[in-house]
Motif scaffolding. Structure first.
Motif, PDB file in Angstrom:
ATOM      1  N   MET A 295       0.965  -1.158   0.025  1.00  0.00           N
ATOM      2  CA  MET A 295       0.060   0.156  -0.094  1.00  0.00           C
ATOM      3  C   MET A 295       0.823   1.192  -0.104  1.00  0.00           C
ATOM      4  O   MET A 295       0.775   1.996   0.922  1.00  0.00           O
ATOM      5  CB  MET A 295      -0.993  -0.046   1.276  1.00  0.00           C
ATOM      6  N   PRO A 296       1.679   1.481  -1.114  1.00  0.00           N
ATOM      7  CA  PRO A 296       2.485   2.519  -1.229  1.00  0.00           C
ATOM      8  C   PRO A 296       1.894   3.968  -1.112  1.00  0.00           C
ATOM      9  O   PRO A 296       2.341   4.789  -0.553  1.00  0.00           O
ATOM     10  CB  PRO A 296       3.674   2.302  -2.241  1.00  0.00           C
ATOM     11  N   ILE A 297       0.823   4.011  -1.863  1.00  0.00           N
ATOM     12  CA  ILE A 297      -0.067   4.978  -2.139  1.00  0.00           C
ATOM     13  C   ILE A 297      -0.259   5.687  -0.918  1.00  0.00           C
ATOM     14  O   ILE A 297      -0.425   6.877  -0.589  1.00  0.00           O
ATOM     15  CB  ILE A 297      -1.011   4.973  -3.107  1.00  0.00           C
ATOM     16  N   TYR A 298      -0.982   4.821   0.064  1.00  0.00           N
ATOM     17  CA  TYR A 298      -1.485   5.365   1.429  1.00  0.00           C
ATOM     18  C   TYR A 298      -0.119   5.773   2.158  1.00  0.00           C
ATOM     19  O   TYR A 298      -0.353   6.800   2.784  1.00  0.00           O
ATOM     20  CB  TYR A 298      -2.046   4.088   2.157  1.00  0.00           C
ATOM     21  N   THR A 299       1.066   5.153   2.086  1.00  0.00           N
ATOM     22  CA  THR A 299       2.186   5.714   2.881  1.00  0.00           C
ATOM     23  C   THR A 299       2.365   6.897   2.378  1.00  0.00           C
ATOM     24  O   THR A 299       2.741   7.964   3.303  1.00  0.00           O
ATOM     25  CB  THR A 299       3.334   4.433   2.644  1.00  0.00           C
ATOM     26  N   TYR A 300       2.422   7.391   1.171  1.00  0.00           N
ATOM     27  CA  TYR A 300       2.587   8.435   0.416  1.00  0.00           C
ATOM     28  C   TYR A 300       1.554   9.723   1.042  1.00  0.00           C
ATOM     29  O   TYR A 300       2.070  10.895   1.483  1.00  0.00           O
ATOM     30  CB  TYR A 300       2.896   8.421  -1.029  1.00  0.00           C
ATOM     31  N   ARG A 301       0.446   9.254   0.873  1.00  0.00           N
ATOM     32  CA  ARG A 301      -0.696  10.198   1.488  1.00  0.00           C
ATOM     33  C   ARG A 301      -0.645  10.536   2.824  1.00  0.00           C
ATOM     34  O   ARG A 301      -0.757  11.815   3.350  1.00  0.00           O
ATOM     35  CB  ARG A 301      -1.990   9.645   1.211  1.00  0.00           C
ATOM     36  N   THR A 302      -0.225   9.557   3.736  1.00  0.00           N
ATOM     37  CA  THR A 302       0.189   9.723   5.027  1.00  0.00           C
ATOM     38  C   THR A 302       1.200  10.493   5.248  1.00  0.00           C
ATOM     39  O   THR A 302       1.081  11.463   6.119  1.00  0.00           O
ATOM     40  CB  THR A 302       0.144   8.557   5.833  1.00  0.00           C
TER      41      THR A 302
ATOM     42  N   GLY B 243     -12.179  -5.900   7.200  1.00  0.00           N
ATOM     43  CA  GLY B 243     -11.504  -5.529   6.307  1.00  0.00           C
ATOM     44  C   GLY B 243     -10.313  -4.265   6.600  1.00  0.00           C
ATOM     45  O   GLY B 243      -9.608  -3.812   6.084  1.00  0.00           O
ATOM     46  N   THR B 244     -11.076  -3.876   7.910  1.00  0.00           N
ATOM     47  CA  THR B 244     -10.142  -2.615   8.107  1.00  0.00           C
ATOM     48  C   THR B 244      -8.741  -2.812   8.932  1.00  0.00           C
ATOM     49  O   THR B 244      -8.658  -3.982   9.495  1.00  0.00           O
ATOM     50  CB  THR B 244     -11.025  -1.851   9.621  1.00  0.00           C
ATOM     51  N   VAL B 245      -7.914  -2.125   8.613  1.00  0.00           N
ATOM     52  CA  VAL B 245      -6.530  -2.421   8.980  1.00  0.00           C
ATOM     53  C   VAL B 245      -5.894  -1.354   9.826  1.00  0.00           C
ATOM     54  O   VAL B 245      -6.067  -0.102   9.570  1.00  0.00           O
ATOM     55  CB  VAL B 245      -5.675  -2.646   7.666  1.00  0.00           C
ATOM     56  N   ILE B 246      -5.305  -1.713  10.818  1.00  0.00           N
ATOM     57  CA  ILE B 246      -4.535  -0.559  11.651  1.00  0.00           C
ATOM     58  C   ILE B 246      -3.135  -0.773  11.421  1.00  0.00           C
ATOM     59  O   ILE B 246      -2.506  -1.841  11.557  1.00  0.00           O
ATOM     60  CB  ILE B 246      -5.150  -0.580  13.019  1.00  0.00           C
ATOM     61  N   LEU B 247      -2.358   0.530  11.228  1.00  0.00           N
ATOM     62  CA  LEU B 247      -1.002   0.493  10.771  1.00  0.00           C
ATOM     63  C   LEU B 247      -0.400   1.441  11.819  1.00  0.00           C
ATOM     64  O   LEU B 247      -1.001   2.371  12.310  1.00  0.00           O
ATOM     65  CB  LEU B 247      -0.920   0.870   9.299  1.00  0.00           C
ATOM     66  N   SER B 248       1.033   1.017  11.613  1.00  0.00           N
ATOM     67  CA  SER B 248       1.888   2.172  12.492  1.00  0.00           C
ATOM     68  C   SER B 248       2.935   2.497  11.349  1.00  0.00           C
ATOM     69  O   SER B 248       3.530   1.844  11.079  1.00  0.00           O
ATOM     70  CB  SER B 248       2.344   1.326  13.490  1.00  0.00           C
ATOM     71  N   LEU B 249       2.847   3.819  11.494  1.00  0.00           N
ATOM     72  CA  LEU B 249       4.133   4.424  10.411  1.00  0.00           C
ATOM     73  C   LEU B 249       5.094   5.219  11.449  1.00  0.00           C
ATOM     74  O   LEU B 249       4.661   6.051  11.878  1.00  0.00           O
ATOM     75  CB  LEU B 249       3.164   5.485   9.293  1.00  0.00           C
ATOM     76  N   PRO B 250       6.183   4.687  11.433  1.00  0.00           N
ATOM     77  CA  PRO B 250       7.228   5.193  12.236  1.00  0.00           C
ATOM     78  C   PRO B 250       7.676   6.499  11.179  1.00  0.00           C
ATOM     79  O   PRO B 250       8.073   6.041  10.113  1.00  0.00           O
ATOM     80  CB  PRO B 250       8.373   4.339  12.623  1.00  0.00           C
ATOM     81  N   PHE B 251       7.939   7.623  12.092  1.00  0.00           N
ATOM     82  CA  PHE B 251       8.711   8.695  11.356  1.00  0.00           C
ATOM     83  C   PHE B 251       9.548   9.495  12.179  1.00  0.00           C
ATOM     84  O   PHE B 251       9.358   9.444  13.457  1.00  0.00           O
ATOM     85  CB  PHE B 251       7.601   9.533  10.393  1.00  0.00           C
ATOM     86  N   THR B 252      10.226  10.338  11.934  1.00  0.00           N
ATOM     87  CA  THR B 252      11.230  11.151  12.228  1.00  0.00           C
ATOM     88  C   THR B 252      11.155  12.586  12.026  1.00  0.00           C
ATOM     89  O   THR B 252      11.210  12.735  10.877  1.00  0.00           O
ATOM     90  CB  THR B 252      12.442  10.786  12.316  1.00  0.00           C
TER      91      THR B 252
ATOM     92  N   SER C  49       5.613   8.067  15.743  1.00  0.00           N
ATOM     93  CA  SER C  49       4.900   6.921  15.246  1.00  0.00           C
ATOM     94  C   SER C  49       3.492   7.422  15.213  1.00  0.00           C
ATOM     95  O   SER C  49       2.758   7.648  16.141  1.00  0.00           O
ATOM     96  CB  SER C  49       4.885   5.609  15.919  1.00  0.00           C
ATOM     97  N   LEU C  50       3.027   7.276  14.022  1.00  0.00           N
ATOM     98  CA  LEU C  50       1.628   7.510  13.550  1.00  0.00           C
ATOM     99  C   LEU C  50       0.772   6.314  13.621  1.00  0.00           C
ATOM    100  O   LEU C  50       1.129   5.435  12.768  1.00  0.00           O
ATOM    101  CB  LEU C  50       1.526   8.099  12.212  1.00  0.00           C
ATOM    102  N   ILE C  51      -0.328   5.991  14.207  1.00  0.00           N
ATOM    103  CA  ILE C  51      -1.296   4.943  14.209  1.00  0.00           C
ATOM    104  C   ILE C  51      -2.436   5.599  13.501  1.00  0.00           C
ATOM    105  O   ILE C  51      -3.040   6.509  13.715  1.00  0.00           O
ATOM    106  CB  ILE C  51      -1.541   4.427  15.584  1.00  0.00           C
TER     107      ILE C  51
ATOM    108  N   SER D 195      10.228   3.477   5.620  1.00  0.00           N
ATOM    109  CA  SER D 195      10.081   2.925   4.198  1.00  0.00           C
ATOM    110  C   SER D 195       8.430   2.323   4.263  1.00  0.00           C
ATOM    111  O   SER D 195       8.155   2.105   3.268  1.00  0.00           O
ATOM    112  CB  SER D 195      11.172   1.947   4.046  1.00  0.00           C
ATOM    113  N   GLY D 196       8.135   1.643   5.166  1.00  0.00           N
ATOM    114  CA  GLY D 196       6.894   0.858   5.359  1.00  0.00           C
ATOM    115  C   GLY D 196       6.091   1.173   6.559  1.00  0.00           C
ATOM    116  O   GLY D 196       6.821   1.406   7.604  1.00  0.00           O
ATOM    117  N   ALA D 197       4.761   1.070   6.435  1.00  0.00           N
ATOM    118  CA  ALA D 197       4.031   0.995   7.558  1.00  0.00           C
ATOM    119  C   ALA D 197       3.793  -0.470   8.043  1.00  0.00           C
ATOM    120  O   ALA D 197       3.794  -1.303   7.148  1.00  0.00           O
ATOM    121  CB  ALA D 197       2.616   1.443   7.243  1.00  0.00           C
ATOM    122  N   GLN D 198       3.639  -0.740   9.278  1.00  0.00           N
ATOM    123  CA  GLN D 198       3.578  -1.930   9.768  1.00  0.00           C
ATOM    124  C   GLN D 198       2.158  -2.332  10.212  1.00  0.00           C
ATOM    125  O   GLN D 198       1.577  -1.518  10.895  1.00  0.00           O
ATOM    126  CB  GLN D 198       4.523  -2.027  11.009  1.00  0.00           C
ATOM    127  N   VAL D 199       1.601  -3.415   9.865  1.00  0.00           N
ATOM    128  CA  VAL D 199       0.185  -3.548  10.108  1.00  0.00           C
ATOM    129  C   VAL D 199       0.130  -4.114  11.654  1.00  0.00           C
ATOM    130  O   VAL D 199       0.875  -5.067  12.108  1.00  0.00           O
ATOM    131  CB  VAL D 199      -0.100  -4.837   9.131  1.00  0.00           C
TER     132      VAL D 199
END
Lengths: 172, 136
Positions: free
Chosen positions: B1-8, B55-64, B126-128, B44-48
């Protein structure tokens, strides 16, 4: 020469293909936040052994279904509020009859195959804990026990999938 | 789901740039011209974290968020950013996405320096967030 993909395919049936909708006073809404879902089938059998037969004969005369699930409650979610309302008011008997719609969205596009059935809502536990992200949430463990025959039909989902309309099959 | 990662990541950039006391305009992935400079670097990627039956997914996107500066009080500045995040709550991510929380992973720390006195300080976050299922 065959590629790996030619001799081995792995296409699991995805979780998320089977959706549960709940009939509420405001309409039929998606039951969100289900973290575990188990549909149990209890066979109703008629077993007898005739004197001239060595082994018993068994007939399957029906299947009783029971849905067990754990729901992480979300604030303002109509389906969750509806179930919580029944718990708070201590409802029992006919008052806990709910209508569930099981929609199979693996078919592709709307309208999807759907089965409507009445169930008794049986709450088990309401736990304060945390959802997957470590955020605080209440988790409701409950059961739905079938109390009517299933009616087959079609479900037309709203674009966001949060609500649906049911169209019963004429011969069901 | 790279498009979502870019949007976030793009939504996070807007969110950081809404911080009124920011020492500089933040940029995605690189520092801007001049000092001080602020950089937002998503991993580089979000962790599920969890999948729901619908079908809802909760992800964690670490960022600095990193601040490059010479002198001044960069630690205090990143501390102020942490305070701003806790006060304002999670950002708006757009349709189909729902931010649940921005978590502070560690306190601000110095992550690099050179002999000229230029130093880099980072705040790991980290963005949840949740992605709603798609039906069509």
């Amino acid at each position: 020469m065959k590629e790996v993909g030619d001799i081995f395919t792995f296409n699991p049936s995805k979780s998320g293909d089977l959706l549960l909708y709940l009939g509420t006073p405001g309409g039929i809404t998606l039951l969100r936040g289900i973290s575990s879902l188990k549909i149990e089938f209890s066979p109703v059998e008629h077993v007898r052994r005739y004197f001239d037969e060595v082994e018993a004969t068994a007939d399957l005369v029906g299947i009783h279904s029971r849905i067990e699930c754990e729901i992480e409650l979300l604030s303002g979610e109509p389906a969750h509020e509806y179930l919580l309302g029944m718990i708070k008011s201590g409802s029992a008997g006919d008052a806990v009859e709910v209508e569930l719609y099981i929609v199979d969205i693996s078919a592709g596009s709307s309208p999807y195959p759907c089965r409507r059935r009445q169930y008794s809502f049986i709450p088990r536990t309401l736990c304060a804990g945390s959802m997957g992200a470590g955020l605080p949430a209440y988790t409701l463990a409950c059961e739905f026990k079938a109390r009517s025959l299933a009616e087959c039909g079609a479900a037309a989902l709203s674009p966001d999938g949060q609500t649906m309309n049911f169209y019963g099959a004429p011969d069901s | 789901m790279p498009i979502y990662t870019y949007r976030t990541a793009a939504a996070l950039l807007d969110y950081i740039n809404d911080w009124p006391d920011r020492p500089a305009q933040a940029r995605l992935g690189s520092y801007g011209e001049g000092l001080p400079a602020l950089r937002l670097l998503p991993s580089s990627g979000a962790q599920v974290l969890k999948r729901y039956a619908d079908g809802t997914v909760i992800l964690s996107l670490p960022f600095t968020v990193s601040l490059r500066a010479r002198g001044g009080s960069p630690i205090a500045s990143l501390d102020a950013l942490a305070g701003y995040i806790q006060k304002t709550g999670p950002p708006y991510l757009g349709e189909g996405l729902c931010a649940l929380a921005v978590e502070l992973c560690e306190p601000p720390q110095r992550t690099g320096s050179d002999v000229s006195g230029l130093a880099e300080y980072s705040l790991p976050l980290s963005l949840i967030y949740a992605i709603s299922p798609r039906f069509e």
